[in-house]
Design a protein around this motif. Structure first.
Motif: not given
Length: 128
Positions: A12-13, A15-18, A69, A84, A86-87, A126, A128
């Protein structure tokens, strides 16, 4: 005994969530005998505690680096633990492990030495 199988990792990039999942397969006992936790190992760093949840799922504990987060939870009707996230930040990149601690207590277990059973891990990257 309990077998743990993680899933949900990926790329993921920032700021995204997983959401990570941990499916528990107990044998000879029940899922609610275990406090559950998530740990991670980033490149060049020691394995660290991320989050823990009590047997009943009503109390949680978090590393300072993820407070606000990440959220750990469990569904005892499904024998499943979730994380979960986030961010997400680049420094969250790591292999994430689910762990189970057999305990009589109703509190989360924080230290890795308190956990008897471990999953094989799932990679979270993650970018950037």
């Amino acid at each position: 005994q309990v077998q743990l199988v993680e899933s949900g990792g990926g790329l993921v990039q920032v700021g995204e969530s997983l959401r990570l999942n941990c499916a528990a397969l107990p044998s000879g006992d029940i899922f609610t005998n275990y406090a559950m936790g998530w740990f991670r190992r980033a490149p060049g760093k020691e394995r660290e505690f991320v989050a823990g949840v009590s047997r009943g799922g009503r109390t949680t504990d978090y590393a300072d680096s993820v407070k606000g987060r990440f959220t750990i939870s469990r569904d005892n009707t499904k024998n499943t633990v979730y994380l979960q996230m986030n961010s997400l930040k680049a420094e969250d990149t790591a292999v994430y492990y689910c762990a189970a601690a057999l305990t009589f207590a109703t509190d989360p277990v924080k230290g890795s030495t308190g956990y008897e059973y471990w999953g094989l891990g799932t990679q979270v990257t993650v970018s950037s």
